[in-house]
Design a protein around this motif. Structure first.
Motif, PDB file in Angstrom:
ATOM      1  N   LEU B 138       0.838  -1.196   0.000  1.00  0.00           N
ATOM      2  CA  LEU B 138       0.000   0.000   0.000  1.00  0.00           C
ATOM      3  C   LEU B 138       0.871   1.243   0.000  1.00  0.00           C
ATOM      4  N   PHE B 139       1.898   1.207   0.824  1.00  0.00           N
ATOM      5  CA  PHE B 139       2.791   2.354   0.935  1.00  0.00           C
ATOM      6  C   PHE B 139       3.390   2.705  -0.423  1.00  0.00           C
ATOM      7  N   ILE B 140       3.916   1.673  -1.097  1.00  0.00           N
ATOM      8  CA  ILE B 140       4.596   1.960  -2.367  1.00  0.00           C
ATOM      9  C   ILE B 140       3.585   2.375  -3.436  1.00  0.00           C
ATOM     10  N   ILE B 141       2.420   1.723  -3.475  1.00  0.00           N
ATOM     11  CA  ILE B 141       1.462   2.036  -4.541  1.00  0.00           C
ATOM     12  C   ILE B 141       0.832   3.415  -4.322  1.00  0.00           C
ATOM     13  N   VAL B 142       0.539   3.733  -3.067  1.00  0.00           N
ATOM     14  CA  VAL B 142      -0.147   4.991  -2.792  1.00  0.00           C
ATOM     15  C   VAL B 142       0.798   6.188  -2.818  1.00  0.00           C
ATOM     16  N   THR B 143       1.968   6.045  -2.183  1.00  0.00           N
ATOM     17  CA  THR B 143       2.808   7.242  -2.025  1.00  0.00           C
ATOM     18  C   THR B 143       4.071   7.250  -2.853  1.00  0.00           C
ATOM     19  N   SER B 144       4.539   6.096  -3.294  1.00  0.00           N
ATOM     20  CA  SER B 144       5.882   6.078  -3.890  1.00  0.00           C
ATOM     21  C   SER B 144       5.933   5.177  -5.105  1.00  0.00           C
ATOM     22  N   ASN B 145       5.096   5.408  -6.056  1.00  0.00           N
ATOM     23  CA  ASN B 145       5.065   4.531  -7.209  1.00  0.00           C
ATOM     24  C   ASN B 145       6.316   4.703  -8.075  1.00  0.00           C
ATOM     25  N   PRO B 146       7.113   3.652  -8.230  1.00  0.00           N
ATOM     26  CA  PRO B 146       8.327   3.788  -9.038  1.00  0.00           C
ATOM     27  C   PRO B 146       8.040   3.847 -10.534  1.00  0.00           C
ATOM     28  N   PHE B 147       6.798   3.536 -10.925  1.00  0.00           N
ATOM     29  CA  PHE B 147       6.511   3.461 -12.355  1.00  0.00           C
ATOM     30  C   PHE B 147       5.810   4.710 -12.896  1.00  0.00           C
ATOM     31  N   ASP B 148       5.733   5.762 -12.096  1.00  0.00           N
ATOM     32  CA  ASP B 148       5.123   7.004 -12.580  1.00  0.00           C
ATOM     33  C   ASP B 148       5.825   7.473 -13.840  1.00  0.00           C
ATOM     34  N   ARG B 149       5.009   7.975 -14.794  1.00  0.00           N
ATOM     35  CA  ARG B 149       5.576   8.393 -16.075  1.00  0.00           C
ATOM     36  C   ARG B 149       5.735   9.897 -16.154  1.00  0.00           C
ATOM     37  N   LEU B 150       6.663  10.328 -16.976  1.00  0.00           N
ATOM     38  CA  LEU B 150       6.802  11.739 -17.298  1.00  0.00           C
ATOM     39  C   LEU B 150       6.277  11.927 -18.712  1.00  0.00           C
ATOM     40  N   LEU B 151       4.985  11.976 -18.877  1.00  0.00           N
ATOM     41  CA  LEU B 151       4.405  12.109 -20.209  1.00  0.00           C
ATOM     42  C   LEU B 151       3.647  13.417 -20.294  1.00  0.00           C
ATOM     43  N   PRO B 152       3.594  14.088 -21.429  1.00  0.00           N
ATOM     44  CA  PRO B 152       4.234  13.663 -22.683  1.00  0.00           C
ATOM     45  C   PRO B 152       5.662  14.190 -22.825  1.00  0.00           C
ATOM     46  N   ASN B 153       6.143  14.986 -21.869  1.00  0.00           N
ATOM     47  CA  ASN B 153       7.474  15.585 -22.053  1.00  0.00           C
ATOM     48  C   ASN B 153       8.568  14.668 -21.534  1.00  0.00           C
ATOM     49  N   ILE B 154       8.993  13.761 -22.370  1.00  0.00           N
ATOM     50  CA  ILE B 154      10.025  12.825 -21.942  1.00  0.00           C
ATOM     51  C   ILE B 154      11.387  13.514 -21.993  1.00  0.00           C
ATOM     52  N   PRO B 155      12.110  13.551 -20.868  1.00  0.00           N
ATOM     53  CA  PRO B 155      13.419  14.202 -20.890  1.00  0.00           C
ATOM     54  C   PRO B 155      14.388  13.464 -21.823  1.00  0.00           C
ATOM     55  N   ALA B 156      15.290  14.229 -22.429  1.00  0.00           N
ATOM     56  CA  ALA B 156      16.241  13.630 -23.362  1.00  0.00           C
ATOM     57  C   ALA B 156      17.240  12.748 -22.626  1.00  0.00           C
ATOM     58  N   ASP B 157      17.570  13.148 -21.411  1.00  0.00           N
ATOM     59  CA  ASP B 157      18.524  12.337 -20.641  1.00  0.00           C
ATOM     60  C   ASP B 157      18.186  12.444 -19.159  1.00  0.00           C
ATOM     61  N   GLY B 158      18.718  11.510 -18.363  1.00  0.00           N
ATOM     62  CA  GLY B 158      18.399  11.498 -16.947  1.00  0.00           C
ATOM     63  C   GLY B 158      19.265  12.458 -16.167  1.00  0.00           C
TER      64      GLY B 158
END
Lengths: 156, 665
Positions: B138-158
């Motif tokens: 619950l903790f990870i899904i509710v507050t800290s989802n590692p799979f959140d996307r940066l859409l539509p502005n995908i950065p060119a590099d990390g």
């Protein structure tokens, strides 16, 4: 006395003595080693104790860092933008120490109002600001704003 | 596409965890075997889906999928592949995913290696682990989802991994530490199951002992790796700062150490039961507290990735629920347990009790020093910090006392030890230890009371351990036969204690006889540190994959003879624009010579830190020896023979057409 009771009594006595020693040592050590935090305004106002180990923090004032070229002595000023305090330190500064960055220094205030640091900390992240520093800056800003307001209303 | 699958896998794992926390427990409480039979498949399923989520996140890192916010924040296309891999747990979300993967792994391990336990026990243990998993999913899904996307502005590099974390020590430190933290959840689950059952007996202690020991061994390695990493990577040669995050890992270690000793007493003698259960609960609660302190942003340090108040309060809630619920259960069920066994006032039981008192006091001290400033700050009663001297002054006496007791305790017997016999027994080892300590102190040149106490405690533990080994291995068929006859759990204990002695020796010697010098040096200069002469040859530029560096060259001489060449660096990581000091160390079993470059003082001159660190390696080697001892102890025949015997019984009863016998012994 019944042997079981006697045994229990021994255990209880041991525990009590142990806890007493532990508590005594702890309070003693705590008293010696609590380091209170002061911001530049408080220090400049003379609210910080002299020759007691304290922590001081703020931003390193732009253009204030002066390094000796033939020793490891360095001097700089720490500011919260309403007051600043001169800091003297001998040794190597951390990687993230820079003008305009937040630092926390441990050391003692001497009679001349110079903060003699034995440890200077700048944290690992360049965006990081020590929470104490952030808070004291906020306070100073509010004060400045109040002062400006007061000045404005006075001039009218 | 993949990241969404990862998200889905996490949600499925959560659902399985919910089922796991309810179904088998319900089966155990109502006595329905059909429900209990779900325990193992559910545990496996939870592991599979968590593993899948972890694999998908790893894949996102390896293929530089910067549309995933977490990847974009913690990786960069220039990063070597192995750091991309370890960057998976380089930030908050991923490290939490690793935490859960470990938990699912431990749960699976319990499911697999518990075939011989009564099914009721297994169901309850797995259900408790399932409950913990629910909280963290619950903790990870509710507050800290590692799979959140940066859409539509995908950065060119990390934005690159924090350079401090680009290091081999950091690839393995978190997994080891988490193996330990999370491993204590198994001991906790066993304790809770025993409380629910009202079955706190020697069998319960024997089942939870190996799990606890393994978790403790991993935690030991994890802490040692952290200390080692801080030593060479933070750049300034300290090995333990009593920093709150370090303390957060030390707390469960201390109470876990108390727990493995108290479990031994419970298994062998059937006493200390309530205390052992309480320790198991406390140890896991401290693991959770550690996770909370480190991950919530309450503390600002290299470990606090982000301070999001929502996360902090969620973790605090999890901690609160766990502690309150388990202590309530304890309050209701523990008094049911009665102690029948007797022991004298001078017995091994008493020595181990004192060991527990000391370890728990140490835990309390460290907790006090760590939490006091936080609590005061929270209550708005002032900002203060508690420095290293507090911990050194209070922790060292306890460590020395524990060492002294340990040495004497090794010779003590269960039930009752004759005082006069013990005193005579201790006389020669004591004399020998004093002699050796004196010799060591003369060798290092210089007497200091604390140095004496620390070295003596260390020597005393060593001498007593070997003395006892000598006594025990006496045999008519010769010494070698006698040594071979010792059980693995005895060898485990020997190694564990020798490891402690090594850590004590290392800590004492390096703190009392180490030398640190900050000097101003111009190429061509030389400076002395201890008996070593350091010559600054030159300094130039060097380019790395994702950084540029000032590259120094130093020669180390001992008595006019060149011992080694060191190349410390001052790195500038181009992406994040961050400076990093890379010290260079000439490591040795008996001493390290350490050189680090500070800042440039003038065109020519540099500030240089030179250090001579005697016995510092013993800190980490000793920890390793302790951990090896732990692994050796759990490979003891005792745990396996019983299994084999039970297998036979089971096979037999199965042949007879009966229901397989419950392997309760």
């Amino acid at each position: 006395m019944h042997p079981i009771r006697k045994k229990r009594l021994t255990i209880v006595l041991f525990l009590v003595v142990g806890i007493a020693i532990a508590v005594g040592l702890t309070t003693y050590a705590l008293r010696q080693n609590i380091n209170l935090f002061y911001d530049p305004t408080e220090i400049a106002a003379g609210n910080a104790p002299v020759d007691v180990r304290i922590r001081a923090g703020g931003m390193v004032e732009e253009g204030s860092v002066k390094r000796d070229t033939d020793s490891l002595n360095v001097q700089f000023r720490v500011t919260d933008y309403s007051a600043s305090v001169p800091v003297q330190y001998e040794g190597i500064l951390p990687d993230l120490f820079a003008e305009g960055q937040g630092v926390v220094a441990m050391g003692r205030l001497n009679a001349e109002g110079m903060f003699v640091a034995d440890q200077v900390l700048a944290k690992h992240d360049e965006n990081y600001m020590p929470p104490e520093v952030a808070e004291s800056l906020e306070r100073a800003e509010r004060k400045k704003a109040d002062a400006e307001k007061a000045a404005q209303s006075a001039s009218y | 596409m993949y990241p969404e699958l990862g998200q889905l896998a996490l949600i499925l794992a959560l659902l399985l965890a919910v089922l796991l926390s309810v179904v088998p427990l319900a089966g155990a409480l109502t006595g329905r075997d059909s429900l209990q039979a779900f325990a193992r498949p559910l545990a496996s399923g939870m592991f599979v889906f968590t593993g899948l989520a972890f694999a998908i996140l790893t894949h996102a890192f390896l293929v530089d999928d910067f549309s995933v916010a977490y990847v974009a924040n913690n990786s960069n296309s220039l990063l070597p592949w192995y750091y991309k891999f370890s960057a998976v747990w380089g930030g908050h979300e991923g490290s939490l995913l690793l935490w859960i993967l470990m938990l699912a792994g431990w749960t699976l391990a319990v499911a697999v290696f518990s075939r011989k336990l009564p099914p009721v026990m297994v169901s309850q243990v797995l259900s408790v682990l399932g409950m913990i998993a629910v909280g963290f999913f619950l903790f990870i899904i509710v507050t800290s989802n590692p799979f959140d996307r940066l859409l539509p502005n995908i950065p060119a590099d990390g934005q690159d991994l924090n350079p401090l974390l680009q290091d081999i020590g950091l690839i393995i430190h978190p997994p080891m530490l988490y193996m330990g933290y999370v491993g204590f959840s198994v001991a906790f689950a066993f304790a809770i199951a025993a409380l629910i059952n009202g079955r706190l007996d020697a069998a319960w202690a024997r089942w939870s002992r190996p799990w606890t020991t393994v978790a403790w061994s991993f935690l030991t390695i994890g802490i040692a790796l952290g200390s080692w990493w801080a030593y060479y990577e933070l750049g300034w040669g300290g090995w333990w700062f009593w920093d709150p995050v370090e303390n957060a890992s030390l707390l469960p270690w201390l109470s876990g150490t108390a727990l493995i000793h108290s479990l031994a007493v419970t298994e062998k003698r059937g006493v200390f039961k309530s205390w052992t259960v309480l320790l198991a609960i406390v140890t896991f609660a401290l693991s959770l507290l550690g996770t909370f302190l480190v991950r919530s942003g309450v503390l600002t340090s290299v470990h606090a990735f982000a301070s999001d108040p929502e996360r902090g309060s969620f973790l605090l809630m999890l901690l609160g629920i766990t502690v309150v619920a388990s202590l309530a259960l304890y309050a209701f069920r523990a008094p049911v347990v009665h102690v029948r066994s007797r022991y004298g006032s001078l017995s091994r039981e008493i020595f181990l009790l004192l060991n527990n008192v000391l370890l728990v006091s140490a835990t309390a001290l460290v907790a006090l020093g760590t939490l006091y400033p936080l609590v005061l700050d929270y209550l708005d009663m002032g900002k203060l910090s508690i420095g290293e001297p507090f911990f050194n002054a209070t922790f060292s006496p306890l460590a020395v006392a524990a060492g002294l007791l340990l040495g004497a305790g090794i010779f003590s017997r269960w039930k009752k030890t004759d005082g006069g016999w013990l005193a005579r027994k201790l006389l020669w080892p004591l004399a020998l230890s004093i002699l050796i300590t004196a010799a060591v102190m003369i060798g290092y040149g210089g007497f200091a009371p604390w140095a004496f106490a620390g070295i003596f405690a260390s020597v005393w533990v060593t001498v007593a351990t070997f003395w006892d080994l000598w006594d025990k291995s006496a045999s008519r068929q010769g010494r070698l036969y006698g040594l071979k006859r010792q059980t693995r759990s005895y060898w485990g204990m020997v190694l564990g204690h020798l490891g402690v002695a090594m850590v004590m020796a290392g800590a004492t010697v390096v703190s009392n006889y180490g030398i640190e010098r900050d000097v101003r040096m111009v190429p061509g200069d030389s400076a002395m540190v201890g008996d070593y002469e350091i010559v600054f040859r030159d300094i130039g530029q060097r380019r790395g994959a994702n950084f540029t560096a000032e590259y120094g060259s130093f020669d180390v001489f001992l008595d006019g003879e060149k011992v080694s060449e060191l190349h410390p660096e001052k790195r500038n990581y181009t992406v994040g624009m961050s400076m990093m000091t890379e010290a260079d160390i000439d490591a040795g079993l008996f001493r390290d010579v350490f050189v680090a470059i500070g800042e440039r003082i003038s065109d020519e001159a540099w500030a240089i830190r030179l250090q001579y660190k005697p016995l510092i390696r013993w800190l980490w080697l000793g920890s390793l020896v302790m951990a090896i001892g732990g692994f050796l102890a759990i490979s003891d025949k005792r745990y396996r023979i019983r299994l084999r015997k039970e297998e036979k019984v089971e096979a037999h009863s199965a042949q007879a057409g009966g229901k397989p016998a419950e392997a309760a012994s």
